[in-house]
Write a protein that holds these residues in place. Sequence first.
Motif, mmCIF file in Angstrom:
data_model
loop_
_atom_site.group_PDB
_atom_site.id
_atom_site.type_symbol
_atom_site.label_atom_id
_atom_site.label_comp_id
_atom_site.label_asym_id
_atom_site.label_seq_id
_atom_site.Cartn_x
_atom_site.Cartn_y
_atom_site.Cartn_z
ATOM 1 N N GLY A 51 0.826 -1.204 0.000
ATOM 2 C CA GLY A 51 0.000 0.000 0.000
ATOM 3 C C GLY A 51 0.858 1.250 0.000
ATOM 4 N N GLY A 63 1.020 4.169 -2.888
ATOM 5 C CA GLY A 63 0.912 5.577 -2.515
ATOM 6 C C GLY A 63 2.123 6.374 -2.968
ATOM 7 N N THR A 75 -3.046 10.638 -1.464
ATOM 8 C CA THR A 75 -1.940 9.919 -0.839
ATOM 9 C C THR A 75 -1.848 10.247 0.642
ATOM 10 O OG1 THR A 75 -0.731 10.035 -2.937
ATOM 11 C CG2 THR A 75 0.525 9.417 -0.994
ATOM 12 N N VAL A 102 -4.594 8.393 2.673
ATOM 13 C CA VAL A 102 -4.472 6.949 2.910
ATOM 14 C C VAL A 102 -3.148 6.556 3.560
ATOM 15 C CG1 VAL A 102 -6.061 6.331 1.068
ATOM 16 C CG2 VAL A 102 -3.624 6.534 0.543
ATOM 17 N N THR A 146 -6.646 1.099 -2.107
ATOM 18 C CA THR A 146 -5.605 2.039 -2.495
ATOM 19 C C THR A 146 -5.210 1.859 -3.956
ATOM 20 O OG1 THR A 146 -4.722 2.061 -0.241
ATOM 21 C CG2 THR A 146 -3.292 2.901 -1.976
#
Length: 586
Positions: free
Chosen positions: A199, A203, A236, A239, A250
């Motif tokens: 994740g 990001g 970004t 999350v 994501t």
Amino acid sequence: MIIVLINWIYIIITTYLTGNACMRILEHLFRQKRIDNITGHPENWTWNRTPFYDLFAGIMCTTLYAQIYSLFSGVRLGANIGLLAFCLIYAILFGKKVANELKSWLRKQSNEISSIIRYGLICMLVLVTAAYALATSGAPKLIDTDWYHAQTIRWIEEYGCVTGVANLFYSLGFNSAQHYFDALYSMKAMFGVSLHATGGYFGLLLLFHGLLRLAGWKSHKRHIADGLALGEVVYTIIVTAFFADPYTDTLPNCLVFFILTEWLILIENEEKEDFPYAFLCIFGVFATVVKTSVVMVVLLVIQPAIWLIKNKSWGKIAGYIITGVIIVVPFFITNVRVTGYLVYLASGIDLFDVPWKIDIEIVKYSVASMIHDARDVTATMDEALHSGLAWVPAWFKNDSISHRILYLAVCSLLVFDIVGTILSVLKKKSAELPMLLPRLVVIIGLVYWFFTIPQVKYCWVFLLFPLTVIPMIYMEKYKEHSKIKKLAAITASLASGAVLIMFAGFYGLRTLGYVRDALPNTLIRQADYQKHELIPVKKDGHTFYVREEGGDIVCGYYVFPYLNDEELLDRLVTGERLSDGFYLDQ
């Protein structure tokens, strides 16, 4: 931090090489050959794409590879050896070309002096993002991690795609293609634990894509794509708290952000060739198999389809359809293997009569409960599902204040845009389809989201799009118009900016709190998945784990394999090995 950085470096190298190979093949098959006007010979040229295309294409290719590999074995060391072998061969054959492409792109970014500053900032951002991925590990920030995400990844690592595994726990049927990517890059064989920082990698990609676009804003012809690039940065930040959770929202949101931003950039650059648009639609198909909540992005295919049909490019059309089929077929196969359904939860598509099929009543109940919980958890199931729009006031009231502000801002901007577009049409000012289409896709996506499972996490990209793009469109459109129209555009921009700052500030501060509390204990490696205590039960020589009566569904990664209900044990049919699969004896 060191282990996370090693993990990311490995992901970057392998996804970039596989993605570059994918782009090279697709360009060869589908790109138009330009003819030199003087010599009459084909020009030797390369599409001016950024490395982000290669990296996202690599995520798509490695995910498909992991899905196919899972049909035959657990996605562990063997899968990585195969991937590394391909990357090594490709690097030997095309390494110089790949290096030259990267050098050419880097030269375009900046001059020597600004490069030093820029690359220094890049290194800092990577370290900060890695720190977030470390500090947010440990106790999951999202309930889905301990509910079924971690357990799903464990199954894929250990045994691959197991027939009827959703009979043990219905949530294991919520098949996201991302889980196979997570398993491929867990690096458990190397470090002894399953890493979970993908994740953060997604990001990081989106963050740099947005920042590099914004860094060159002075050289841009139009700034509509810059607005959405700002949305990428804000998303970004939103999350960051989930960077260490195998969070399946994501990646699809990042993909759709990338697709829409690049679409606007193509319009800005007046790109008339069909391939770049069609390739973004291929990404849209992939985003859908990661999370069906973003399925409406596939409607972008209308634009390249019109061009291809007008030019009677039937061979290209067939090729693009075949490419889309290649992407969705592994998803469908794994769905059928795990649940018996082509698309789990879409019980209306019931094509296979197999013994391991999940009871259709369980499927219907799962859908109903998710819709109920998203709409109004205080209402009865019947009230939430069968009362028209009566659930809307409670849904709006029960959500957070920040989300309510977001909904109101988005609705206001969409009305503003719809009215502005209608007025333009009435004044016989035709609007270009490529610019109208993404806005139409976003509206349809929001409607689909609202009438299915209206929770913010599924739809961030469609909610942030109006806030970032619509003000930019009208700032540009009304710059030569009356003071009233200019004021309306400026007001919309300021209001949108205030909402974006609110969200970025709130979520950024929340994650800083996690970093402050946890980072000192996770400087070298991530905190591992949480461990839970459950009750062991035996069946045909296999040990399963069930929760205490009345206990929460918390199975995580280490309580394996988890059985949702001990009463199923008498009906459960197993083979000699767990990989043989499961079904319930009727």
